[in-house]
Design a protein around this motif. Structure first.
Motif, short mmCIF file in Angstrom:
data_model
loop_
_atom_site.label_atom_id
_atom_site.label_comp_id
_atom_site.label_asym_id
_atom_site.label_seq_id
_atom_site.Cartn_x
_atom_site.Cartn_y
_atom_site.Cartn_z
N ALA A 56 49.89 -9.08 48.17
CA ALA A 56 49.59 -8.02 49.13
C ALA A 56 50.38 -8.18 50.41
CB ALA A 56 48.10 -7.99 49.43
N SER A 57 50.64 -9.44 50.83
CA SER A 57 51.37 -9.67 52.07
C SER A 57 52.80 -9.16 52.01
CB SER A 57 51.36 -11.17 52.41
OG SER A 57 52.08 -11.90 51.43
N THR A 58 53.35 -9.06 50.81
CA THR A 58 54.73 -8.57 50.67
C THR A 58 54.82 -7.06 50.85
OG1 THR A 58 54.51 -8.31 48.26
CG2 THR A 58 55.24 -10.45 49.06
N LEU A 59 53.66 -6.37 50.88
CA LEU A 59 53.67 -4.92 51.03
C LEU A 59 53.81 -4.49 52.49
CD1 LEU A 59 50.79 -3.94 48.56
CD2 LEU A 59 53.25 -3.96 48.13
N VAL A 60 53.52 -5.39 53.42
CA VAL A 60 53.60 -5.04 54.84
C VAL A 60 55.04 -4.68 55.20
CG1 VAL A 60 53.25 -5.85 57.20
CG2 VAL A 60 51.67 -6.55 55.39
N GLY A 61 55.20 -3.52 55.84
CA GLY A 61 56.54 -3.05 56.20
C GLY A 61 57.11 -2.07 55.20
N LYS A 62 56.54 -2.04 53.99
CA LYS A 62 56.99 -1.07 52.99
C LYS A 62 56.31 0.27 53.23
CE LYS A 62 57.98 -4.49 49.36
NZ LYS A 62 59.43 -4.25 49.39
N SER A 63 56.63 1.24 52.41
CA SER A 63 56.04 2.57 52.56
C SER A 63 55.34 2.99 51.28
CB SER A 63 57.12 3.60 52.91
OG SER A 63 57.70 3.32 54.17
N VAL A 64 54.38 3.88 51.43
CA VAL A 64 53.65 4.43 50.29
C VAL A 64 53.63 5.94 50.44
CG1 VAL A 64 51.46 4.15 51.53
CG2 VAL A 64 51.46 4.37 49.04
N LYS A 101 42.72 2.86 56.67
CA LYS A 101 42.62 1.92 55.54
C LYS A 101 42.55 2.68 54.21
CE LYS A 101 40.48 -1.79 58.21
NZ LYS A 101 41.71 -2.60 58.18
N ILE A 102 43.47 2.34 53.32
CA ILE A 102 43.55 2.95 52.00
C ILE A 102 43.35 1.86 50.95
CG2 ILE A 102 44.94 4.30 50.41
CD1 ILE A 102 44.17 5.80 52.95
N LYS A 103 42.43 2.08 50.00
CA LYS A 103 42.20 1.09 48.95
C LYS A 103 43.41 0.97 48.04
CE LYS A 103 38.69 -0.46 45.68
NZ LYS A 103 37.37 -0.16 45.06
N LEU A 104 43.78 -0.27 47.75
CA LEU A 104 44.93 -0.52 46.89
C LEU A 104 44.55 -0.24 45.44
CD1 LEU A 104 47.84 -1.53 46.57
CD2 LEU A 104 46.94 -3.86 46.39
N THR A 105 45.18 0.77 44.83
CA THR A 105 44.91 1.13 43.44
C THR A 105 46.23 1.35 42.72
OG1 THR A 105 44.87 3.52 43.85
CG2 THR A 105 42.82 2.33 44.15
#
Length: 234
Positions: A103-111, A223-227
């Motif tokens: 999950a820490s690798t997602l910081v800075g990315k986009s969704v 806050k968005i739940k990771l799915t």
């Protein structure tokens, strides 16, 4: 050798930790259920009690074989349950660590999230856009406006996926800033209807093992739940 019912030390162990059969032999009152169940949770106490029973029993009246088998069976079951509990705890710890690392690798990315505005930066190569074109659509169009609400780009959409190269209609590179997207569809009767869009939104942080599990702190969305339904962009 003294009988087990005459041993004060053993009576204390039996009173605190013993099984129903052992306490009956020692002439001790029946304990409450909670204490008896809690005692069996410690295999070291169980084994200590069993050894004391063997040391203190009367050779002329040995312990009932059925009692011995029952106690050894209980001890074996307790040992296996303790081992399973330890393994599950280690597995849970390992999964939590792996989840936190991923999950820490997602910081800075986009969704991709529902929205119509994007902040363009120098480091952003292209802007990924998604929309849903109605089945009765004869033509779909995307219009892009700058921060001053000036139309800078018009593009025909053949599919619901579009990647904007940050160029205007004349092929010039547009400066960094906020841009707005407006997608529309025209049907056979010439009626125009707006289409919703999904645009890249930055992930600002991650919360691990909160009340709602792992959640992403997404810009302008909270806050968005990771799915599995979320599409993470590089």
């Amino acid at each position: 050798m003294a009988n087990i019912s005459d041993s004060k030390g053993l009576n204390g162990l039996i009173s605190q930790y013993g099984t129903e059969a052992a306490k009956t032999k020692a002439g001790i009152e029946k304990p409450d259920v909670q204490k008896d169940e809690a005692a069996l949770a410690d295999q070291n106490v169980f084994l200590k009690l069993y050894i004391e029973q063997l040391k203190g029993q009367d050779p002329t009246a040995p312990q009932d074989t059925n009692d011995m088998v029952a106690q050894m069976s209980q001890f074996s079951s307790l040992e296996r349950l303790t081992s399973i509990s330890d393994q599950l705890e280690n597995m849970a710890t390992s999964l939590t660590s792996n989840q936190a690392l991923s999950a820490s690798t997602l910081v800075g990315k986009s969704v991709l999230m529902d929205g119509s505005k994007v902040k363009v930066t120098d480091g952003l190569e292209a802007v990924q856009l998604r929309t849903v074109i109605p089945e009765n659509s004869k033509a779909a169009t995307l219009k892009i406006y700058d921060a001053d609400n000036r139309l800078v780009r018009t593009a025909a959409l053949s599919t619901g996926e579009y990647k904007w190269d940050k160029l205007d209609d004349d092929g010039n590179v547009l400066p960094p800033g906020e841009y707005r997207f407006a997608a529309s569809s025209t049907n056979e009767q010439g009626e125009i209807s707006a289409m919703s869009t999904q645009v890249p939104t930055r992930i600002q942080g991650v919360t691990i093992n909160g009340e709602n599990g792992t959640v992403l702190n997404v810009e302008n969305h909270g806050k968005i739940k990771l799915t599995n339904e979320l599409e993470i962009l590089g």
